[in-house]
Design an enzyme around this catalytic site. Structure first.
Site, PDB file in Angstrom:
ATOM      1  N   GLU A  83    -127.900   2.601  87.355  1.00  0.00           N
ATOM      2  CA  GLU A  83    -127.124   2.245  88.549  1.00  0.00           C
ATOM      3  C   GLU A  83    -127.051   0.722  88.556  1.00  0.00           C
ATOM      4  O   GLU A  83    -128.002   0.046  88.942  1.00  0.00           O
ATOM      5  CB  GLU A  83    -127.819   2.772  89.815  1.00  0.00           C
TER       6      GLU A  83
ATOM      7  N   CYS B 166    -124.925  -3.843  95.534  1.00  0.00           N
ATOM      8  CA  CYS B 166    -124.034  -3.566  94.407  1.00  0.00           C
ATOM      9  C   CYS B 166    -122.704  -2.995  94.876  1.00  0.00           C
ATOM     10  O   CYS B 166    -121.717  -3.023  94.133  1.00  0.00           O
ATOM     11  CB  CYS B 166    -124.701  -2.626  93.415  1.00  0.00           C
TER      12      CYS B 166
END
Length: 626
Positions: free
Chosen positions: A339, A373
């Site tokens: 991720e 993110c």
């Protein structure tokens, strides 16, 4: 009434002293004074659990100590008992142990020296050398069989207790998060505590269903067989988390892996390790210390853990570090889920509700001071409303309050570390040098971690704020004139993690959402896909691969095993030896029947061709046996 009677307290204290007799380092349960907090703990139990605990406590108070000790031994070893006896003793172990450990650890868990004596050594790795990493990891590997033997429902009992422990300790956890990260208090509460609790509740409600054995269709040519899918543990999972959400990104993958039957080696970022926090809430919930162990240290510790050959690596962090982890894991073919970063676009069409879109842009770009993110990093606005949108956005972000508060009154906190602060400064200097206008935030000294919102106008493709992940409070604005241009600007990035599309025309919004190359899209909202723990989360391109959360996330932490079962028979399969020209011909007839005509006519042709082939195979086999 939730308070314990004197008799009930006596019984609970007797059980506590049997479980925690004390030694030269740690006090016994009685000497610790933990029983004084019993009423407060009992208040958090459900009515049925509270009644059960009180009944057991009375029984313990009446019975002689050897009898109580024997009952607790049976409870701790319930898996050895016959299946009809095990459930009540397992419940007894989970219930009494959970309360006793919650009471005891709540008083001592903040003392790192005592934490080490309890088995949660903050120096287990990175500070004490390779031997401790190997030894501690070995204990995780050895304990995995015990976790595997627990049913999903048994594991979810620990998840429920963990949720209750976090709920009870949330203000203290928020304090620790703020001290480590410099977040605003509301950011810490909403993104780290609320999100974590919501995830745990999702597991409680749906994990058992998603991990249950599934029967899947069996094709007609395999008639008589049963097709199943089972979800089994991978072993010990290595979770390496980032510094931006140190609590959420710890608990969510740890518990996802645990519910699937794995033990977990957890390495937090050295920037925000939250020393002792994860251990404290796990202890409150009654987790065995060898089920989940925390390894503190820098990247070399993560590398040593990979050398232990975990069943899977789950990494959240930068793309550059993710590539290094993948390279090392490839030597032993260790499965990896990554991720990674994002450069998430926000497309605003002229028919969108501008006021809402502006508010969404401000929050989406600045939540957690932009250190997410999935933060909005490119705001792509239709030309017809660009000027109005820009002016409103400037006013919106100029009103925001910056600081590390203790009452929930600040909007933005600080940057977490100097490393990321320098990257934001570099992007600002680069943008100004190449002709961008800084509409808000130009007064920042390029050094302080207290960065105000930075709104950029006149952004071009050559600028770092256009291409690279800033991971800070930046709001670069771009114009577009057509739908195709908006999509092209959104996709003009090496990342593909998240995006948002804003328009009253939901048909168009859906069409654009499909055209953006990314793992997640929110329509008329921002970062909202992360708010539903039933949805998968993950990216494409340099944002990584794999899917986390929801039923897909549970599958990611499992060995998804295919099973086919057939009753024992003497029949030989048609595709087995021997091969003959006549069998070849009859197989061709079967293929035509199966994959040619469909419906009733097709079924009849299949049945006839199948019977002919089966009859021929039986004859050939009979002749050969003779």
């Amino acid at each position: 009434m939730s308070r314990l009677s004197r008799l009930q307290a006596k019984g609970l204290q007797k059980a506590g002293d049997i479980m925690i007799p004390g030694d030269e380092v740690l006090p016994s349960f009685t000497r610790s004074g933990s029983i004084a907090a019993a009423d407060r703990i009992v208040e958090f139990l459900t009515e049925s659990d509270r009644a059960g605990l009180k009944g057991v406590a009375v029984l313990f108070a009446i019975l002689p100590r050897p009898f109580v000790k024997g009952l607790l031994w049976l409870a701790a070893n319930a898996n050895r008992l016959p299946s009809f006896l095990a459930p009540p003793f397992r419940e007894l172990n989970l219930g009494v142990k959970g309360v006793v450990m919650s009471l005891y650890y709540s008083d001592v868990s903040m003392d790192r020296k005592i934490q080490g004596a309890l088995g949660y050594d903050a120096k287990v790795a990175g500070e004490s050398g390779d031997t401790n990493v190997e030894e501690a990891y070995g204990r995780l590997r050895a304990a995995q069989s015990a976790v595997r033997s627990l049913s999903v429902r048994d594991r979810l009992d620990f998840i429920r207790r963990l949720r209750e422990a976090i709920l009870a300790k949330r203000e203290w956890i928020v304090d620790q998060i703020q001290d480590a990260t410099g977040k605003s208090r509301t950011d810490a509460l909403t993104s780290e505590i609320f999100g974590t609790l919501d995830h745990l509740l999702f597991l409680e409600k749906y994990a058992e269903k998603h991990l249950r054995e599934k029967k899947v269709p069996t094709p007609p040519v395999l008639m008589g067989k049963k097709s199943l899918v089972r979800f089994e543990p991978l072993g010990t999972v290595l979770v390496i988390s980032p510094w931006n959400y140190p609590f959420y990104q710890a608990i969510v993958p740890i518990t996802s892996a645990f519910v699937c039957g794995n033990t977990v080696a957890y390495k937090p970022s050295e920037y925000t390790p939250l020393n002792g926090v994860v251990e404290a809430v796990l202890a409150d919930a009654g987790f065995n210390e060898d089920w989940i162990r925390v390894f503190y240290g820098a990247g070399d510790v993560g590398s040593k853990l990979i050398d232990q050959k975990p069943g899977k690596i789950f990494f959240t962090g930068s793309t550059s570090t993710g590539k290094k982890i993948m390279a090392q894991a490839s030597r032993d073919l260790i499965p990896v889920e990554l991720e990674l970063g994002g450069k998430d676009p926000m497309i605003v069409f002229a028919d969108a509700n501008i006021e809402r879109a502006v508010a969404g842009a401000a929050w989406g770009a600045l939540t957690n001071t932009g250190q997410s993110c999935t933060s909005v990093e490119k705001i792509i606005v239709e030309d017809a409303i660009y000027d109005d949108f820009r002016d409103r956005l400037v006013k919106e972000v100029s009103r925001l309050k910056l600081g590390v508060d203790r009452d929930g009154g600040a909007d933005l906190g600080l940057m977490t570390n100097d490393m990321q602060t320098k990257i934001v400064a570099d992007h600002l200097v680069d943008a100004e040098k190449k002709g961008a206008r800084v509409l808000v935030g130009s007064e920042w000294d390029r050094k302080s971690r207290a960065i105000p919102p930075l709104v950029f106008d006149g952004v071009t493709r050559e600028m770092k704020v256009y291409r690279e992940e800033s991971f800070g409070p930046v709001l670069p604005l771009l114009r577009f004139k057509s739908e195709a241009e908006a999509i092209e600007l959104a996709n003009d990035t090496e990342y593909g993690l998240s995006a948002s599309v804003w328009s009253k025309d939901l048909v168009r919004a859906s069409r654009v959402a499909d055209a953006i190359v990314t793992g997640n899209v929110s329509v008329n909202n921002v970062m909202i896909t992360e708010g539903n723990h039933a949805l998968p989360f993950g990216g494409v391109k340099n944002s990584g691969f794999g899917r986390f959360k929801g039923e897909w996330g549970l599958a990611a932490f499992s060995n998804v095993k295919a099973i086919m079962i057939e009753a024992s028979s003497k029949k030989i399969e048609a595709n087995w030896y021997p091969y003959t020209p006549e069998k070849y011909s009859k197989f061709n007839d079967l293929i035509t029947a199966v994959f040619g005509s469909q419906g009733f006519v097709g079924f009849v042709k299949f049945a006839i061709a199948g019977l002919k082939l089966e009859s021929y195979v039986a004859k050939v086999r009979s002749d050969r046996v003779r």
